[in-house]
Design a protein around this motif. Structure first.
Motif, PDB file in Angstrom:
ATOM      1  N   ALA A  50     -12.386-132.511  12.254  1.00 29.16           N
ATOM      2  CA  ALA A  50     -12.507-133.695  11.854  1.00 29.16           C
ATOM      3  C   ALA A  50     -13.296-134.561  12.450  1.00 29.16           C
ATOM      4  CB  ALA A  50     -11.440-134.387  11.771  1.00 29.16           C
ATOM      5  N   ARG A  51     -13.536-134.348  14.087  1.00 25.97           N
ATOM      6  CA  ARG A  51     -14.542-135.190  14.744  1.00 25.97           C
ATOM      7  C   ARG A  51     -15.926-134.528  14.497  1.00 25.97           C
ATOM      8  NH1 ARG A  51     -14.251-133.953  19.711  1.00 25.97           N
ATOM      9  NH2 ARG A  51     -12.269-132.511  19.455  1.00 25.97           N
ATOM     10  N   ALA A  52     -16.205-133.603  13.855  1.00 29.77           N
ATOM     11  CA  ALA A  52     -17.433-133.044  13.813  1.00 29.77           C
ATOM     12  C   ALA A  52     -17.966-133.535  12.446  1.00 29.77           C
ATOM     13  CB  ALA A  52     -17.729-131.659  14.011  1.00 29.77           C
ATOM     14  N   THR A  53     -17.050-133.546  11.397  1.00 26.50           N
ATOM     15  CA  THR A  53     -17.321-133.610   9.868  1.00 26.50           C
ATOM     16  C   THR A  53     -17.345-135.104   9.538  1.00 26.50           C
ATOM     17  OG1 THR A  53     -16.200-131.533   9.679  1.00 26.50           O
ATOM     18  CG2 THR A  53     -16.791-132.891   7.706  1.00 26.50           C
ATOM     19  N   GLN A  54     -16.194-135.850   9.930  1.00 21.29           N
ATOM     20  CA  GLN A  54     -16.266-137.335   9.420  1.00 21.29           C
ATOM     21  C   GLN A  54     -16.332-137.436   7.843  1.00 21.29           C
ATOM     22  OE1 GLN A  54     -15.946-140.245  11.555  1.00 21.29           O
ATOM     23  NE2 GLN A  54     -14.964-138.610  12.795  1.00 21.29           N
ATOM     24  N   THR A  55     -15.587-136.521   7.051  1.00 23.37           N
ATOM     25  CA  THR A  55     -15.618-137.047   5.820  1.00 23.37           C
ATOM     26  C   THR A  55     -14.208-137.338   5.503  1.00 23.37           C
ATOM     27  OG1 THR A  55     -15.096-134.735   5.046  1.00 23.37           O
ATOM     28  CG2 THR A  55     -17.497-135.519   5.088  1.00 23.37           C
ATOM     29  N   ALA A  56     -13.959-138.031   4.280  1.00 23.18           N
ATOM     30  CA  ALA A  56     -12.647-138.497   3.947  1.00 23.18           C
ATOM     31  C   ALA A  56     -11.938-137.693   2.758  1.00 23.18           C
ATOM     32  CB  ALA A  56     -12.561-139.966   3.501  1.00 23.18           C
ATOM     33  N   SER A  57     -10.801-137.716   2.858  1.00 29.70           N
ATOM     34  CA  SER A  57     -10.008-137.064   1.517  1.00 29.70           C
ATOM     35  C   SER A  57      -8.912-137.916   1.185  1.00 29.70           C
ATOM     36  CB  SER A  57      -9.564-135.749   1.839  1.00 29.70           C
ATOM     37  OG  SER A  57     -10.520-134.899   2.052  1.00 29.70           O
ATOM     38  N   PRO A  58      -8.480-138.046   0.026  1.00 31.10           N
ATOM     39  CA  PRO A  58      -7.365-138.954  -0.582  1.00 31.10           C
ATOM     40  C   PRO A  58      -5.926-138.306  -0.182  1.00 31.10           C
ATOM     41  CG  PRO A  58      -8.298-137.770  -2.425  1.00 31.10           C
ATOM     42  CD  PRO A  58      -9.204-137.558  -1.200  1.00 31.10           C
ATOM     43  N   LEU A  59      -5.050-139.207   0.113  1.00 31.02           N
ATOM     44  CA  LEU A  59      -3.668-138.820   0.244  1.00 31.02           C
ATOM     45  C   LEU A  59      -3.198-137.909  -0.822  1.00 31.02           C
ATOM     46  CD1 LEU A  59      -1.236-138.757   2.233  1.00 31.02           C
ATOM     47  CD2 LEU A  59      -0.461-140.795   0.839  1.00 31.02           C
ATOM     48  N   SER A  60      -3.248-138.129  -2.120  1.00 29.76           N
ATOM     49  CA  SER A  60      -2.973-137.562  -3.229  1.00 29.76           C
ATOM     50  C   SER A  60      -3.119-135.952  -3.356  1.00 29.76           C
ATOM     51  CB  SER A  60      -3.447-137.935  -4.676  1.00 29.76           C
ATOM     52  OG  SER A  60      -5.023-137.881  -4.347  1.00 29.76           O
ATOM     53  N   GLU A  61      -4.401-135.757  -2.563  1.00 28.76           N
ATOM     54  CA  GLU A  61      -4.814-134.199  -2.628  1.00 28.76           C
ATOM     55  C   GLU A  61      -3.963-133.455  -1.684  1.00 28.76           C
ATOM     56  OE1 GLU A  61      -8.799-132.565  -0.849  1.00 28.76           O
ATOM     57  OE2 GLU A  61      -9.343-133.577  -2.694  1.00 28.76           O
ATOM     58  N   ALA A  62      -3.632-134.096  -0.575  1.00 27.84           N
ATOM     59  CA  ALA A  62      -2.787-133.437   0.606  1.00 27.84           C
ATOM     60  C   ALA A  62      -1.198-133.465  -0.097  1.00 27.84           C
ATOM     61  CB  ALA A  62      -2.772-134.424   2.050  1.00 27.84           C
ATOM     62  N   LEU A  63      -0.692-134.176  -0.809  1.00 28.48           N
ATOM     63  CA  LEU A  63       0.594-134.353  -1.366  1.00 28.48           C
ATOM     64  C   LEU A  63       0.706-132.979  -2.172  1.00 28.48           C
ATOM     65  CD1 LEU A  63       1.564-138.188  -1.474  1.00 28.48           C
ATOM     66  CD2 LEU A  63       2.200-136.449   0.434  1.00 28.48           C
ATOM     67  N   GLU A  64      -0.325-132.813  -3.211  1.00 31.08           N
ATOM     68  CA  GLU A  64      -0.354-131.782  -4.038  1.00 31.08           C
ATOM     69  C   GLU A  64      -0.168-130.474  -3.356  1.00 31.08           C
ATOM     70  OE1 GLU A  64       0.426-131.769  -6.946  1.00 31.08           O
ATOM     71  OE2 GLU A  64      -0.308-133.596  -7.865  1.00 31.08           O
ATOM     72  N   ARG A  65      -1.135-130.481  -2.201  1.00 31.94           N
ATOM     73  CA  ARG A  65      -0.765-128.874  -1.704  1.00 31.94           C
ATOM     74  C   ARG A  65       0.547-129.043  -0.851  1.00 31.94           C
ATOM     75  NH1 ARG A  65      -5.050-130.176   2.582  1.00 31.94           N
ATOM     76  NH2 ARG A  65      -4.452-128.185   3.565  1.00 31.94           N
ATOM     77  N   THR A  66       0.916-130.013  -0.272  1.00 28.14           N
ATOM     78  CA  THR A  66       2.099-129.971   0.527  1.00 28.14           C
ATOM     79  C   THR A  66       3.508-129.762  -0.579  1.00 28.14           C
ATOM     80  OG1 THR A  66       1.515-131.901   1.944  1.00 28.14           O
ATOM     81  CG2 THR A  66       3.873-131.290   1.646  1.00 28.14           C
ATOM     82  N   ARG A  67       3.435-130.129  -1.741  1.00 27.06           N
ATOM     83  CA  ARG A  67       4.303-129.757  -2.919  1.00 27.06           C
ATOM     84  C   ARG A  67       4.367-128.339  -3.108  1.00 27.06           C
ATOM     85  NH1 ARG A  67       4.982-130.370  -8.470  1.00 27.06           N
ATOM     86  NH2 ARG A  67       2.780-130.643  -8.813  1.00 27.06           N
TER      87      ARG A  67
END
Length: 315
Positions: free
Chosen positions: A173-190
């Protein structure tokens, strides 16, 4: 050769495996304190295992008033002509699933350490506490180019797998510095979380998007969710009077603080960025625990430790 001062400075801005492993001692104290509290509160109460919405199917029986309609066994109902419901055996080992935000806004902190580092430390403390109590731990990382997942596993090896991933994800993350929405993470978590899992979302809330409401609601239907809301002092109050230069999106901008209107707008801007997620969580009855970059985690996570111990006491 790294000096103690250099090591401390590095630990403040990046996630280090040795620092996460060190949380094991703090977890032991957290578990013991919470267990004593639960034992004292439940003295004289006989506890037993019970059947509920878990993952292991036991049998089907005739429907009784009050049964959850989501547990209806439609095949047996159709075959017999009478309504039947499925009965599940509660899982002995619960899964604790961490959802760690690695978006650029987490790579920030003006007091003691970055929010990203504090989030990893908090997750490590809870992970050690969970495996000590017989639970399994897993993780989902998102933001900063991170898309990793760790399937839940028990024991020290299970905890170490998560901790190593926290370190790897932080470096990416420190090397990439790009953003992703929470919705994407919650779908994977589900997709990864089994019914009855404890899901702990560690974020500063800035990544929340409107699309996150649907997966959060569906996840809350089958899992117990807690939110660790990471904050820094500079987000909660304007800096002292003076002119400050900030680097924003590759540009340098100057701000002047000291008048009430400007200071109030500063605090309100950060509050609004969190409001989407905080409001959605509270409407679903999800506990939101503030975690500041300065906090002593064993104290700020004491309530979460009690929740873990209480669940074990009822098992």
């Amino acid at each position: 050769m790294a000096t103690p001062a250099t090591t401390a400075a590095t630990s403040a801005v990046s996630v280090r495996l040795d620092a996460l492993i060190a949380q094991r001692l703090a977890a032991r104290a957290l578990v013991l304190a919470a267990s004593r509290k639960v034992a004292a509160d439940s003295s004289g109460i006989k506890t037993s295992r019970f059947r509920g919405r878990g993952v292991d199917y036991v049998e089907s029986r005739a429907y009784q008033p009050g049964d959850d309609i989501r547990s209806m066994d439609w095949r047996v109902t159709a075959r017999t002509g009478r309504p039947h419901t499925k009965v599940f055996q509660e899982e002995r080992e619960r899964s604790v699933l961490f959802v760690l935000d690695h978006n650029p806004s987490m790579q920030f902190g003006t007091r003691v350490r970055f929010k990203s580092v504090q989030a990893a430390r908090a997750a490590a403390l809870i992970a050690w506490s969970a495996v000590r109590g017989g639970d399994r731990v897993g993780a989902v990382g998102f933001g900063g180019g991170v898309t990793g997942e760790v399937r839940p596993a028990g024991g020290p090896r299970g905890a170490l797998r998560c901790l190593r991933s926290f370190v790897e994800w932080d470096a990416l993350a420190r090397a990439t510095q790009t953003a992703s929405p929470l919705s994407e993470a919650l779908e994977r978590t589900r997709r990864l979380a089994r019914p009855g899992s404890l899901v702990i979302v560690a974020t500063d809330g800035f990544c929340a998007d409107a699309a996150a409401q649907a997966p959060l609601t569906r996840l809350a239907t089958h899992c117990d969710i807690k939110v660790l809301m990471l904050t820094d002092a500079l987000e909660l109050a304007a800096p002292p009077r003076g002119r400050y230069t900030f680097a924003i999106g590759g540009e340098r901008r100057r701000f002047e603080f000291g008048d009430g209107a400007h200071d109030g707008a500063w605090v309100e801007a950060f509050r609004r960025r969190r409001a989407t997620f905080v409001d959605a969580a509270r409407k679903l009855g999800i506990a939101v625990l503030p975690v500041d970059t300065r906090d002593e985690l064993a104290r700020s996570l004491a309530l979460l430790g009690l929740a873990l111990a209480a669940r074990r006491g009822a098992a």
